[in-house]
Structures are given as structure tokens and as C-alpha cells.
Design a protein around this motif. Structure first.
Motif, PDB file in Angstrom:
ATOM      1  N   VAL A   1     -17.060 -57.424 -51.732  1.00 41.90           N
ATOM      2  CA  VAL A   1     -16.329 -56.245 -51.294  1.00 41.90           C
ATOM      3  C   VAL A   1     -17.343 -55.108 -51.121  1.00 41.90           C
ATOM      4  N   TRP A   2     -17.427 -54.604 -49.895  1.00 42.78           N
ATOM      5  CA  TRP A   2     -18.325 -53.497 -49.596  1.00 42.78           C
ATOM      6  C   TRP A   2     -17.561 -52.185 -49.783  1.00 42.78           C
ATOM      7  N   LEU A   3     -18.187 -51.233 -50.452  1.00 46.84           N
ATOM      8  CA  LEU A   3     -17.566 -49.944 -50.756  1.00 46.84           C
ATOM      9  C   LEU A   3     -18.373 -48.826 -50.119  1.00 46.84           C
ATOM     10  N   TRP A   4     -17.674 -47.861 -49.551  1.00 50.04           N
ATOM     11  CA  TRP A   4     -18.383 -46.746 -48.909  1.00 50.04           C
ATOM     12  C   TRP A   4     -17.513 -45.494 -48.920  1.00 50.04           C
TER      13      TRP A   4
ATOM     14  N   SER B   1     -15.630 -55.350 -60.585  1.00 49.52           N
ATOM     15  CA  SER B   1     -16.661 -55.905 -61.461  1.00 49.52           C
ATOM     16  C   SER B   1     -16.050 -56.606 -62.668  1.00 49.52           C
ATOM     17  N   ARG B   2     -14.950 -56.066 -63.169  1.00 46.93           N
ATOM     18  CA  ARG B   2     -14.294 -56.692 -64.316  1.00 46.93           C
ATOM     19  C   ARG B   2     -13.803 -58.093 -63.997  1.00 46.93           C
ATOM     20  N   SER B   3     -13.511 -58.347 -62.733  1.00 48.11           N
ATOM     21  CA  SER B   3     -12.983 -59.659 -62.349  1.00 48.11           C
ATOM     22  C   SER B   3     -14.048 -60.577 -61.769  1.00 48.11           C
ATOM     23  N   GLY B   4     -15.304 -60.139 -61.800  1.00 44.87           N
ATOM     24  CA  GLY B   4     -16.387 -60.998 -61.340  1.00 44.87           C
ATOM     25  C   GLY B   4     -16.658 -60.988 -59.859  1.00 44.87           C
ATOM     26  N   GLU B   5     -16.078 -60.030 -59.122  1.00 44.23           N
ATOM     27  CA  GLU B   5     -16.342 -59.951 -57.684  1.00 44.23           C
ATOM     28  C   GLU B   5     -17.728 -59.355 -57.430  1.00 44.23           C
ATOM     29  N   ARG B   6     -18.281 -59.674 -56.271  1.00 49.77           N
ATOM     30  CA  ARG B   6     -19.534 -59.058 -55.850  1.00 49.77           C
ATOM     31  C   ARG B   6     -19.200 -57.755 -55.113  1.00 49.77           C
ATOM     32  N   ILE B   7     -19.969 -56.706 -55.387  1.00 46.01           N
ATOM     33  CA  ILE B   7     -19.758 -55.427 -54.723  1.00 46.01           C
ATOM     34  C   ILE B   7     -21.069 -54.965 -54.106  1.00 46.01           C
ATOM     35  N   ALA B   8     -20.953 -54.055 -53.141  1.00 49.78           N
ATOM     36  CA  ALA B   8     -22.147 -53.523 -52.473  1.00 49.78           C
ATOM     37  C   ALA B   8     -21.781 -52.235 -51.760  1.00 49.78           C
ATOM     38  N   TRP B   9     -22.786 -51.432 -51.493  1.00 46.04           N
ATOM     39  CA  TRP B   9     -22.653 -50.220 -50.674  1.00 46.04           C
ATOM     40  C   TRP B   9     -23.596 -50.406 -49.487  1.00 46.04           C
ATOM     41  N   PRO B  10     -23.081 -50.495 -48.262  1.00 45.34           N
ATOM     42  CA  PRO B  10     -23.965 -50.760 -47.112  1.00 45.34           C
ATOM     43  C   PRO B  10     -25.072 -49.725 -46.978  1.00 45.34           C
ATOM     44  N   GLY B  11     -26.294 -50.219 -46.857  1.00 49.35           N
ATOM     45  CA  GLY B  11     -27.444 -49.342 -46.717  1.00 49.35           C
ATOM     46  C   GLY B  11     -27.987 -48.823 -48.027  1.00 49.35           C
ATOM     47  N   LEU B  12     -27.291 -49.108 -49.132  1.00 50.35           N
ATOM     48  CA  LEU B  12     -27.727 -48.606 -50.439  1.00 50.35           C
ATOM     49  C   LEU B  12     -28.014 -49.737 -51.422  1.00 50.35           C
TER      50      LEU B  12
ATOM     51  N   ASP C   1     -27.665 -54.275 -52.036  1.00 49.61           N
ATOM     52  CA  ASP C   1     -27.264 -55.611 -51.623  1.00 49.61           C
ATOM     53  C   ASP C   1     -26.089 -56.032 -52.498  1.00 49.61           C
ATOM     54  N   PRO C   2     -25.291 -57.019 -52.075  1.00 50.63           N
ATOM     55  CA  PRO C   2     -24.177 -57.475 -52.919  1.00 50.63           C
ATOM     56  C   PRO C   2     -24.682 -57.966 -54.271  1.00 50.63           C
ATOM     57  N   PHE C   3     -23.978 -57.583 -55.330  1.00 50.74           N
ATOM     58  CA  PHE C   3     -24.345 -58.025 -56.676  1.00 50.74           C
ATOM     59  C   PHE C   3     -23.082 -58.187 -57.508  1.00 50.74           C
ATOM     60  N   SER C   4     -23.200 -58.984 -58.546  1.00 49.95           N
ATOM     61  CA  SER C   4     -22.093 -59.208 -59.471  1.00 49.95           C
ATOM     62  C   SER C   4     -22.560 -58.846 -60.866  1.00 49.95           C
ATOM     63  N   ALA C   5     -21.847 -57.941 -61.523  1.00 47.69           N
ATOM     64  CA  ALA C   5     -22.215 -57.503 -62.866  1.00 47.69           C
ATOM     65  C   ALA C   5     -21.015 -56.855 -63.529  1.00 47.69           C
ATOM     66  N   ARG C   6     -20.900 -57.044 -64.830  1.00 43.76           N
ATOM     67  CA  ARG C   6     -19.780 -56.442 -65.541  1.00 43.76           C
ATOM     68  C   ARG C   6     -19.853 -54.917 -65.514  1.00 43.76           C
ATOM     69  N   ASN C   7     -21.072 -54.391 -65.398  1.00 49.46           N
ATOM     70  CA  ASN C   7     -21.252 -52.931 -65.329  1.00 49.46           C
ATOM     71  C   ASN C   7     -21.500 -52.486 -63.891  1.00 49.46           C
ATOM     72  N   GLY C   8     -20.790 -53.103 -62.954  1.00 50.71           N
ATOM     73  CA  GLY C   8     -21.018 -52.832 -61.539  1.00 50.71           C
ATOM     74  C   GLY C   8     -20.837 -51.372 -61.164  1.00 50.71           C
ATOM     75  N   ALA C   9     -19.811 -50.711 -61.707  1.00 54.91           N
ATOM     76  CA  ALA C   9     -19.576 -49.300 -61.390  1.00 54.91           C
ATOM     77  C   ALA C   9     -20.737 -48.441 -61.862  1.00 54.91           C
ATOM     78  N   GLU C  10     -21.247 -48.745 -63.044  1.00 57.02           N
ATOM     79  CA  GLU C  10     -22.379 -47.984 -63.580  1.00 57.02           C
ATOM     80  C   GLU C  10     -23.628 -48.194 -62.727  1.00 57.02           C
ATOM     81  N   ARG C  11     -23.862 -49.430 -62.295  1.00 57.38           N
ATOM     82  CA  ARG C  11     -25.022 -49.707 -61.451  1.00 57.38           C
ATOM     83  C   ARG C  11     -24.904 -49.005 -60.103  1.00 57.38           C
ATOM     84  N   LEU C  12     -23.696 -49.037 -59.526  1.00 55.97           N
ATOM     85  CA  LEU C  12     -23.490 -48.364 -58.247  1.00 55.97           C
ATOM     86  C   LEU C  12     -23.683 -46.855 -58.405  1.00 55.97           C
TER      87      LEU C  12
END
Length: 302
Positions: free
Chosen positions: A96-99, A133-144, A146-157
Motif C-alpha cells: 500500500v503506497w501512502l502519499w 503495519s500492525r497487520s503485516g502489510e508492506r507500506i511505502a511513500w513514492p519517491g521517499l 521503497d516498500p517495507f514491512s515492519a511492526r513500527n512502520g508508522a514510526e519509520r515513515l
């Protein structure tokens, strides 16, 4: 002429640096708010309702010759004369790409709003990052990122946003692939044709998009009267209306028509279109987008 161009470039550079510093100062508090919104709305993202590899139990079903004996639930089978298989829920992760729109118009905040459009857009994006991130999905922000999966995805983003010196006004969407999703939070005040031209490649590649229009109440109701000066935050152009109330109805008609046309276009593509006002709760939009993405995932068999 060259000196003028250089001066304009210096001003633009200073503006970009100021925006980056402002965003950096907001991100930590916005991350806290995003987590609060997520905890208020839902405790996690439900698994995909499809049989497959996973950790969560889904259903019992009769054993069929040829299936692995190891999948038999002997305790359940012992209750009657049938042999049962214990199915687990399919939990295949996808991207899921977020922008969130970084345009200057997103800084707007009227007296009737509780937050700026930019703050609301970032809260929603970070809340979705937390939820996904809590459900194990991969997330990314285009141009910022690459897709990644992590329990702390919001913090990393949030960390990436914190250290980003600039954010593209319109990110490169070529990395997005079929069966991925993209969530776009912005005010969508550009001409509808421009927005469609930008996003049309996603539709042709089979990407599902979820547009969240962030609207300030004053932009929608146009509560102005008398002599009023308006300034375009993108170009700096100014327009003075001697009696602003005389154009209010025409303005509201055009504003509503833009939204209707864009929402109708999204509906034809099977995309979702959600409006969130900055004088209302962010959780309203989060619930609607969550439901749209869950419905898309089930319909698509992902």
C-alpha cells in the motif's frame, strides 16, 4: 534577467527549507495523534477472508482424499463420524503506497478549522501506516521509501518525513505495480483534468487508489462578504472582490462540481473517494478508507 531568475530560485529554496523545517516540527506530534486515532477506531486490520497460509483459525471443513493428513483436526473429528480439516485464514501481504499532498495550499487553516489541511493529511497517512503495519502489510511513500514491512512502520515513515528536505509536488508513480493500493490525501483543487491525467496510469496498470479530499470548512462554504482579497498560495497571485458575497453561489457550485466529477470518475474505476473536513474527526475518514480497502481486498481475492 538571469539575476531575477536567480533571486526567484533563492526565494523558492528558502520556502522549501522553511516548509521542511515546519513539517519536521509537526511530525512527532502528528505521529502521536495518528496512533491515538488508530487506537480509537480499531485494534488492528482484519485478516483476508480466504483459505490459505496464516496463523488465525478460519473454519472447519470436511476432509477430501489426497489432502495432507497433518491438516486434520483430530479433536474436532472425534466428535462425530466425519474427518475435518482445520483451515486457516489467508494473510498474504500486499503493498500500500501512502502519499500526502505537500502543496502550499495544504497549509491553509481557517478560523473554523481545528487543524491545517496538511496536518490532517499527515495524520491520516501515518494512521494508515500504523494500521497496515500492525497487520503485516508492506507500506511505502513514492519517491521517499521503497516498500517495507515492519511492526513500527508508522514510526519509520515518520522518520523519513522528518529528514526529508523536499517532497515532490507530484511523485513518480511508475514504481507502483498491479494489485497494489495507493492512498492519496490532498485537497484536489487542481483542475480535474490534471488530476485525472496524473492518476490515469495507475488505473491502466491495475492499481487501486483511494482518494481522501481534505477540505477546510471555509473553502466549502465561502463565508466571505464585503471587500475581500484572495491570494493564491501556489502562485502568489491576488484577486480583490469588492463584494465577495455576490460570487459566493457561483463559487460553491464550481467547488461542488469539481468534487462530484472527481468522485464519479473514481467510482467508475472502482476506486474510493472520501471527503474529510478539518473541523471534524480524522477517524471518520480512517474508517471509510479502511472499509473501502478491505472490500477491495476481498473482491480481488488478495
Amino acid at each position: 534577467m538571469a539575476q531575477i531568475g536567480e533571486a526567484v530560485a533563492q526565494v523558492a529554496s528558502r520556502d522549501a527549507l522553511a516548509r521542511a523545517r515546519l513539517r519536521a516540527s509537526l511530525v512527532p506530534d502528528l505521529l502521536v495523534e495518528a496512533r491515538r486515532v488508530v487506537n480509537t477506531v480499531i485494534a488492528g486490520w482484519h485478516g483476508r477472508r480466504k483459505r490459505g497460509i496464516g496463523e488465525n483459525f478460519w473454519q472447519f471443513r470436511p476432509y477430501v482424499d489426497g489432502e495432507a493428513v497433518s491438516n486434520i483436526d483430530w479433536r474436532r473429528s472425534a466428535r462425530d463420524d466425519h474427518i475435518y480439516i482445520r483451515d486457516k485464514e489467508w494473510e498474504a501481504a500486499h503493498t500500500v503506497w501512502l502519499w500526502a499532498d505537500p502543496s502550499p495550499s495544504m497549509l491553509y487553516k481557517s478560523q473554523g478549522a481545528s487543524v491545517s489541511k496538511e496536518s490532517r493529511a499527515l495524520v491520516l497517512v501515518l494512521a494508515l501506516a500504523e494500521l497496515l503495519s500492525r497487520s503485516g502489510e508492506r507500506i511505502a511513500w513514492p519517491g521517499l521509501t521503497d516498500p517495507f514491512s515492519a511492526r513500527n512502520g508508522a514510526e519509520r515513515l515518520a522518520s523519513h518525513l522528518l529528514h526529508a528536505s523536499t517532497l515532490a509536488a507530484k511523485p513518480d508513480l511508475r514504481p507502483l505495480r498491479r494489485f497494489s493500493d495507493m492512498v492519496i490525501a490532498g485537497d484536489f483543487l487542481d483542475p480535474v483534468e490534471e488530476t485525472q491525467e496524473w492518476l490515469d496510469p495507475l488505473a491502466r496498470r491495475g492499481v487501486r487508489a483511494h482518494l481522501i479530499e481534505i477540505a477546510d470548512p471555509a473553502e466549502e462554504t465561502f463565508p466571505y462578504s464585503g471587500r475581500t482579497e484572495f491570494r493564491d498560495p501556489e502562485t502568489g497571485e491576488r484577486l480583490t472582490a469588492g463584494r465577495a458575497e455576490t460570487v459566493s453561489q457561483d463559487y460553491r457550485n464550481l467547488y461542488a462540481a469539481r468534487r462530484h466529477e472527481l468522485a464519479s470518475w473514481c467510482a467508475k474505476l472502482g476506486w474510493s473517494y472520501t471527503v474529510n473536513h478539518t473541523d471534524r474527526l480524522a477517524s471518520d475518514a480512517l474508517v471509510k478508507v479502511h472499509m473501502a480497502m478491505t472490500a477491495d481486498a476481498r473482491a480481488g481475492g488478495r
